[in-house]
Design a protein around this motif. Structure first.
Motif, mmCIF file in Angstrom:
data_model
loop_
_atom_site.group_PDB
_atom_site.id
_atom_site.type_symbol
_atom_site.label_atom_id
_atom_site.label_comp_id
_atom_site.label_asym_id
_atom_site.label_seq_id
_atom_site.Cartn_x
_atom_site.Cartn_y
_atom_site.Cartn_z
ATOM 1 N N THR A 97 50.409 46.221 55.074
ATOM 2 C CA THR A 97 50.217 46.017 55.944
ATOM 3 C C THR A 97 49.416 44.283 55.271
ATOM 4 O O THR A 97 49.017 43.230 55.858
ATOM 5 C CB THR A 97 48.469 46.404 56.125
ATOM 6 O OG1 THR A 97 47.604 46.260 54.436
ATOM 7 C CG2 THR A 97 48.235 47.783 56.296
ATOM 8 N N ASP A 98 49.829 43.326 54.927
ATOM 9 C CA ASP A 98 50.001 42.735 54.105
ATOM 10 C C ASP A 98 48.176 42.411 53.639
ATOM 11 O O ASP A 98 47.557 40.728 54.300
ATOM 12 C CB ASP A 98 50.900 41.160 55.169
ATOM 13 C CG ASP A 98 51.189 40.068 54.691
ATOM 14 O OD1 ASP A 98 51.222 39.848 53.429
ATOM 15 O OD2 ASP A 98 50.616 39.015 54.897
ATOM 16 N N THR A 99 48.468 42.590 52.889
ATOM 17 C CA THR A 99 46.846 42.967 52.332
ATOM 18 C C THR A 99 46.835 42.128 51.245
ATOM 19 O O THR A 99 47.279 42.639 50.538
ATOM 20 C CB THR A 99 46.412 44.315 52.558
ATOM 21 O OG1 THR A 99 46.042 45.055 53.587
ATOM 22 C CG2 THR A 99 44.497 43.863 51.888
ATOM 23 N N PRO A 100 46.135 41.342 50.948
ATOM 24 C CA PRO A 100 45.625 40.441 49.590
ATOM 25 C C PRO A 100 45.683 41.919 48.022
ATOM 26 O O PRO A 100 44.275 42.287 48.279
ATOM 27 C CB PRO A 100 45.373 39.397 49.507
ATOM 28 C CG PRO A 100 44.078 39.330 50.594
ATOM 29 C CD PRO A 100 44.843 40.807 51.860
ATOM 30 N N THR A 101 46.296 41.983 46.837
ATOM 31 C CA THR A 101 46.371 42.536 46.345
ATOM 32 C C THR A 101 46.130 42.671 45.040
ATOM 33 O O THR A 101 47.337 41.430 44.653
ATOM 34 C CB THR A 101 48.112 43.630 47.054
ATOM 35 O OG1 THR A 101 47.981 43.940 47.762
ATOM 36 C CG2 THR A 101 47.902 44.910 45.624
ATOM 37 N N LEU A 102 46.032 43.138 43.537
ATOM 38 C CA LEU A 102 45.516 42.653 42.970
ATOM 39 C C LEU A 102 45.915 44.102 42.278
ATOM 40 O O LEU A 102 45.479 44.840 42.379
ATOM 41 C CB LEU A 102 45.014 42.676 42.021
ATOM 42 C CG LEU A 102 44.324 42.538 40.627
ATOM 43 C CD1 LEU A 102 45.371 41.636 40.107
ATOM 44 C CD2 LEU A 102 42.548 42.145 40.659
ATOM 45 N N ASN A 103 47.386 44.557 41.329
ATOM 46 C CA ASN A 103 47.831 45.561 40.571
ATOM 47 C C ASN A 103 47.263 45.508 39.661
ATOM 48 O O ASN A 103 47.803 44.713 38.613
ATOM 49 C CB ASN A 103 49.452 45.779 41.371
ATOM 50 C CG ASN A 103 50.017 46.730 40.728
ATOM 51 O OD1 ASN A 103 51.289 46.476 40.033
ATOM 52 N ND2 ASN A 103 49.379 47.567 41.083
ATOM 53 N N ILE A 104 46.257 46.472 38.995
ATOM 54 C CA ILE A 104 46.510 46.449 37.800
ATOM 55 C C ILE A 104 47.121 47.170 36.869
ATOM 56 O O ILE A 104 47.785 49.010 37.289
ATOM 57 C CB ILE A 104 44.900 47.273 37.241
ATOM 58 C CG1 ILE A 104 44.237 46.797 37.718
ATOM 59 C CG2 ILE A 104 44.764 47.479 35.566
ATOM 60 C CD1 ILE A 104 43.862 45.122 38.348
ATOM 61 N N SER A 105 48.184 46.896 36.163
ATOM 62 C CA SER A 105 49.635 47.569 35.545
ATOM 63 C C SER A 105 49.888 48.151 33.754
ATOM 64 O O SER A 105 49.394 46.640 33.062
ATOM 65 C CB SER A 105 51.447 46.334 36.074
ATOM 66 O OG SER A 105 52.432 47.126 34.863
ATOM 67 N N GLU A 161 49.102 46.622 28.410
ATOM 68 C CA GLU A 161 49.592 47.171 27.458
ATOM 69 C C GLU A 161 48.957 48.637 27.671
ATOM 70 O O GLU A 161 49.855 49.855 27.754
ATOM 71 C CB GLU A 161 50.746 46.949 26.481
ATOM 72 C CG GLU A 161 52.174 46.233 26.441
ATOM 73 C CD GLU A 161 52.688 46.506 27.251
ATOM 74 O OE1 GLU A 161 53.551 47.910 27.155
ATOM 75 O OE2 GLU A 161 53.098 45.524 27.439
ATOM 76 N N GLN A 162 47.729 48.502 27.823
ATOM 77 C CA GLN A 162 47.257 49.854 27.277
ATOM 78 C C GLN A 162 45.703 49.367 28.117
ATOM 79 O O GLN A 162 44.911 48.385 28.142
ATOM 80 C CB GLN A 162 46.770 51.002 26.092
ATOM 81 C CG GLN A 162 46.505 49.131 25.062
ATOM 82 C CD GLN A 162 46.576 50.151 23.454
ATOM 83 O OE1 GLN A 162 47.110 50.995 23.639
ATOM 84 N NE2 GLN A 162 46.148 49.673 22.709
ATOM 85 N N GLU A 163 44.775 50.875 28.279
ATOM 86 C CA GLU A 163 43.628 50.849 28.715
ATOM 87 C C GLU A 163 42.838 49.879 27.922
ATOM 88 O O GLU A 163 42.960 51.004 26.394
ATOM 89 C CB GLU A 163 42.499 51.623 29.180
ATOM 90 C CG GLU A 163 41.928 51.592 29.777
ATOM 91 C CD GLU A 163 41.228 52.579 30.921
ATOM 92 O OE1 GLU A 163 40.180 52.897 31.542
ATOM 93 O OE2 GLU A 163 41.223 53.500 30.506
ATOM 94 N N THR A 164 41.538 48.964 27.651
ATOM 95 C CA THR A 164 40.876 48.743 26.342
ATOM 96 C C THR A 164 39.470 48.395 26.592
ATOM 97 O O THR A 164 39.347 48.691 28.339
ATOM 98 C CB THR A 164 41.663 47.160 25.928
ATOM 99 O OG1 THR A 164 41.304 46.677 26.770
ATOM 100 C CG2 THR A 164 42.981 46.692 25.520
ATOM 101 N N ALA A 165 38.982 48.309 25.946
ATOM 102 C CA ALA A 165 37.263 47.948 25.648
ATOM 103 C C ALA A 165 37.278 47.249 27.416
ATOM 104 O O ALA A 165 36.188 47.499 27.688
ATOM 105 C CB ALA A 165 36.615 48.393 24.707
ATOM 106 N N GLN A 166 37.353 46.224 27.411
ATOM 107 C CA GLN A 166 37.790 44.437 27.204
ATOM 108 C C GLN A 166 38.418 44.422 29.036
ATOM 109 O O GLN A 166 38.165 43.587 30.056
ATOM 110 C CB GLN A 166 37.653 43.190 26.661
ATOM 111 C CG GLN A 166 37.525 43.854 25.254
ATOM 112 C CD GLN A 166 37.327 44.773 24.280
ATOM 113 O OE1 GLN A 166 39.376 44.700 24.644
ATOM 114 N NE2 GLN A 166 36.744 44.905 23.713
#
Length: 486
Positions: free
Chosen positions: A281-289, A311-316
């Protein structure tokens, strides 16, 4: 021409396949194209008008006899045969396996006839693995976690089929409707991921959304996700008070994804199918990797696509996501974002080391004829010398087979192969070349002992030529003198 495309992977992989299927239709407008998926993901073909027939493989029914207290192998094989027989009777001219899995390789072989053109993974008649073309051999050798590939999966598909994309291949679904109604100006958050370890917690998503709300109160947010993510979605809503939520988690059909994502100002999500819908759909995308993800192989392909890598999920992490989103919505790209680019690699590798760069450049040299990277460590030269020594030793053993027999030299050849694997682990810069070597040996077809011996020797000779780039000239002269060529 009758073509069967197999895509037995997950939802996102099917959407990644859409551009290749459309390009194939453009290339062969009169072909009859069948598309095979697993039942769980059959909704992902809705709106793909480039195919003539969708086939759903009853994998659950086939596997059912195997998960009983007393597994019924014969029963499972009978069900599989009942599925395969009518498909094989279609006499496909071309079978395209986009799945790259062991099971799909067996299925491809079972459906093929001696006249069938095959692309992707299959099997030789003796059951051994067979990558049927250069690109599937490349995939086997260079693609995956811990490997050097930087080419997106969608581009690998196109290369394997000798196709070039046009803009129309990257288009939204056709001919489907949805009752979804959303206000002007909203963002979409996919609360889950393709795998649990790639997903974010409710706390992190809530932190991100609260950071967005602090600067943009009353922002409209559409939540999407599967039935298994309903509780998580409610937890996010309960922690956020200054946003307008439209909660579609567990309430939508797969086809509704296009209606929700297409008009969004931004899609936020981890590694998942909505990321690939947004590419269409060519929608602007932010991929959280997060975690073990090769984002350069499966990241978003929308015109405005960004990756925030952790690399991993952090509190910040939640606050960082919120800050990044607020900047994007203001037209500013945070310096920590990985930005999609044009060219062979859609994304640069984050925090690239010298070894990473060497491996990728070596891949391009092997497969694309690019210049070989300079050896910037003495260990690379030492590895090349050791590999060349072992390769020469193995070739000597292969040459002895007609006179002394395979049984006598086989243990020595196996020892040599183990040393080659060890070198790959000790000096990872050389792993792309060693992976190429192993893939080329796997591609050797069944035949007489002499045919196999000759083909194997050719692979070793090609390996020797590749290694010469990193062998000091004085070493070459010494070797030639020993051989009596000087």
């Amino acid at each position: 021409m009758k073509i069967l495309i197999q895509q037995l992977a997950r939802l996102g992989d099917i959407y990644i396949s859409w551009p290749a299927v459309r390009a194939l239709r453009r290339q062969y407008p009169d072909a009859e194209i069948h598309f095979l998926t697993r039942p769980r993901f059959e909704g992902a073909v809705q709106g793909l008008t480039a195919i003539d027939r969708h086939i759903s493989m009853p994998s659950g029914s086939i596997l059912e006899p195997l998960v009983q207290e007393n597994p019924d192998i014969a029963g499972a094989l009978a069900k599989l045969e009942n599925f395969i027989a009518p498909l094989k009777a279609e006499n496909y001219d071309w079978i395209i396996n986009l799945t790259f899995s062991p099971f799909s390789s067996y299925l491809t072989h079972a459906l093929s006839t001696e006249n069938t053109r095959v692309s992707g993974y299959s099997r030789f008649d003796d059951g051994y693995f067979r990558p049927c073309d250069e690109m599937s051999a490349y995939f086997y050798a260079q693609v995956g976690i811990g490997k050097a590939n930087r080419v997106h999966l969608a581009d690998i598909f196109a290369s394997m089929l000798n196709l070039e994309y046009v803009e129309a291949d990257w288009a939204t679904a056709e001919g489907i409707t949805s009752d979804i109604q959303l206000p002007e100006g909203y963002m979409v958050v996919h609360v889950g991921a393709s795998e649990r370890q790639k997903a974010l917690s409710s706390f992190t998503w809530a932190s991100a959304l609260n950071a967005i709300a602090a600067e943009r109160p009353n922002t409209a947010v559409a939540l999407i996700g599967a039935n298994s993510e309903v509780i998580q979605a409610q937890e996010i809503i309960d922690q956020c008070k200054n946003l307008r939520f439209f909660n579609y988690v567990g309430k939508t059909q797969i086809s509704d994804l296009f209606a929700i994502i297409q008009k969004a100002d931004l899609l936020l999500g981890c590694d998942s199918a909505p990321i690939h819908v947004a590419s269409l759909t060519d929608t602007p995308t932010l991929n959280i990797s997060v975690g073990a993800v090769n984002y350069w192989e499966t990241g978003p392909k929308a015109s405005l696509a960004f990756i925030l890598r952790s690399e991993q999920e952090t509190a910040q992490l939640g606050e960082k996501i919120g800050s990044v989103v607020n900047q994007l919505l203001s037209g500013v790209v945070d310096q920590d974002l990985i930005v999609r680019s044009s060219g062979l690699a859609s994304y640069a590798k984050e925090d690239e080391t010298a070894a990473d760069a060497f491996q990728w450049n070596l891949v391009q040299a092997i497969y694309l004829g690019m210049p070989y990277p300079m050896a910037d460590r003495v260990e690379i030269v030492q590895a090349a010398l050791k590999l060349n020594e072992i390769n020469s030793f193995i070739m000597d053993q292969i040459a002895l087979i007609p006179s002394v027999g395979l049984e006598r030299v086989a243990p020595l050849i196996e020892q040599g192969e183990e040393i080659i694997k060890t070198v790959s682990r000790i000096v990872p810069e050389m792993s792309p070349l060693i992976n190429w070597y192993h893939a080329e040996k796997i591609r050797i077809a069944p035949g007489s002992q002499e045919e196999i011996r000759s083909a194997t020797l050719q692979v070793h000779q090609a390996f020797a030529q590749q290694l010469q780039v990193y062998i000091p000239q004085e070493e070459v002269q010494i070797a030639e003198a020993k051989d009596g060529t000087l």
